[in-house]
Scaffold this active site. Structure first.
Site, PDB file in Angstrom:
ATOM      1  N   ASP A  53      -2.301  -4.288   9.358  1.00 26.70           N
ATOM      2  CA  ASP A  53      -1.419  -5.223   8.646  1.00 26.70           C
ATOM      3  C   ASP A  53      -0.825  -6.246   9.613  1.00 26.70           C
ATOM      4  OD1 ASP A  53      -1.157  -5.288   5.921  1.00 26.70           O
ATOM      5  OD2 ASP A  53       0.237  -3.603   5.807  1.00 26.70           O
TER       6      ASP A  53
ATOM      7  N   LYS B 112      -7.232  -2.995  -2.768  1.00 25.72           N
ATOM      8  CA  LYS B 112      -7.651  -2.809  -1.368  1.00 25.72           C
ATOM      9  C   LYS B 112      -8.798  -1.799  -1.281  1.00 25.72           C
ATOM     10  CE  LYS B 112      -3.199  -4.323   0.213  1.00 25.72           C
ATOM     11  NZ  LYS B 112      -1.801  -4.014   0.504  1.00 25.72           N
TER      12      LYS B 112
ATOM     13  N   GLN C 107       1.568   0.979   2.418  1.00 32.15           N
ATOM     14  CA  GLN C 107       1.911  -0.004   1.377  1.00 32.15           C
ATOM     15  C   GLN C 107       3.430  -0.179   1.287  1.00 32.15           C
ATOM     16  OE1 GLN C 107      -0.369  -1.861  -0.468  1.00 32.15           O
ATOM     17  NE2 GLN C 107       1.455  -2.941  -1.153  1.00 32.15           N
TER      18      GLN C 107
END
Ligand code: NAD
Length: 290
Positions: free
Chosen positions: A120, A53, A97
């Site tokens: 997200d 990422k 995460q």
């Protein structure tokens, strides 16, 4: 006949070049897009995802800020950090995460992220937007699948789509996105009896079960579009998708490979969401100044 490839790696490279132009345009106006990535613990898989990422941020002209916290970090400390990032003007997107250590309540953490920075797309507010068809911040993996299908010119209206997997982050939002494009959608899951009975009539199959080579040639019809979301590490260390690629590509119309299919698209959609969040914050600022 051999299937055409849904090339996520190639499409991602093209999309990231375009994202970079948008990021540079924002930076020229004094607002470089910023993504905060929060990692708790030292899982090698999570570290690898975070590294990918960060690299994608570099390619897309997005400033990344990494927060690596030890495994024993308390939920309170994590929530405090999220509170700080929520009000940090240099941060337009916050990514925590997953998975988190078991002593931390993931739902509480996701709910603490400011909705407009939830790149997200996991916050219930954004899930609600998706459900009623509003353009919020969509979850990245299903959004990446939709971008792949669109780029290949695959029209979903009236098609029968079967999603294998019903998780909150992939299967369920995937089904909603296919539905929004006019597909008739069946969702299969671990308790579904006779999976083949559903997949054999599908025009489109999206496999997101986390079971290596679950989808076999005899389970699909000729010319079907097969999208493989699965990422499974085999005992020999290699990675396999949820689809038996070698077999299925002989009769499918389109197929996405693993690696090089949905994986890079997921990360690219994270960049897209960050850019969108930054552009939106710029718009909100300019509205506020009027
Ligand atoms: P999950 O474990 O949360 O959910 C799996 C779902 O599949 C569940 O609904 C379960 O009922 C269903 N399932 C399990 N076995 C099944 C079977 N034999 N038949 C039918 N359904 C079955 O997993 P997830 O987070 O949704 O991820 C699914 C897969 O996608 C994993 O391999 C994961 O690594 C991968 N993944 C890939 C990306 C990417 O960017 N490519 C992103 C997220 C997840």
């Amino acid at each position: 006949m051999s299937a055409q490839i849904l090339d996520g790696k190639g499409l991602s490279a093209r999309l990231r070049a375009r994202l970079r132009q948008r990021a540079e345009a924002l930076a020229a106006q004094g607002r470089q897009p910023g993504l905060a990535v929060v990692l708790v613990g030292d899982s090698p898989a999570s570290q690898l995802y975070v590294k990918n990422k960060i690299r994608a941020c570099e390619e897309s002209g997005i400033h990344s800020l990494q927060h690596c916290l030890p495994q024993e970090t308390s939920e309170t400390a994590l929530l405090e950090l999220i509170g700080q990032l929520n009000v940090d003007e240099a941060v337009h997107g916050i990514l925590v995460q997953l998975p988190l250590p078991p002593h931390i309540d993931v739902r509480r953490v996701l709910a603490a992220i400011a909705v407009e920075k939830d790149v997200d797309g996991f916050h219930v507010h954004n899930v609600g937007h998706l459900t009623i068809g509003n353009p919020g911040l969509p979850p990245c993996t299903p959004a990446g699948v939709m971008a792949l299908l669109e780029d290949a010119g695959i029209d979903l209206a009236g098609k029968h789509a079967v999603v294998i997997g019903a998780s909150n982050i992939v299967g369920k939002p995937m089904a909603l996105m296919l539905l929004a494009k006019g597909a008739t959608v069946t969702i299969c899951h671990a308790k579904t009896r006779n999976l083949t009975q559903h997949t054999i009539f599908a025009d489109v199959v999206v496999a997101a079960a986390g079971c290596p080579k679950l989808v076999r040639k005899q389970m699909i019809q000729n010319g079907a579009v097969i999208v493989d979301v699965g990422i499974n590490r085999l005992p020999d260390g290699t990675i396999a998708g949820d689809v038996d690629f070698d077999e299925v590509q002989q009769i499918a119309g389109w197929i996405s490979p693993v690696p090089g299919g949905v994986g890079p698209m997921t990360v690219t959609m994270l960049m897209e969401n960050t850019l969108r969040a930054a552009e939106q914050s710029m718009f909100c600022c300019s509205q506020g100044e009027k």
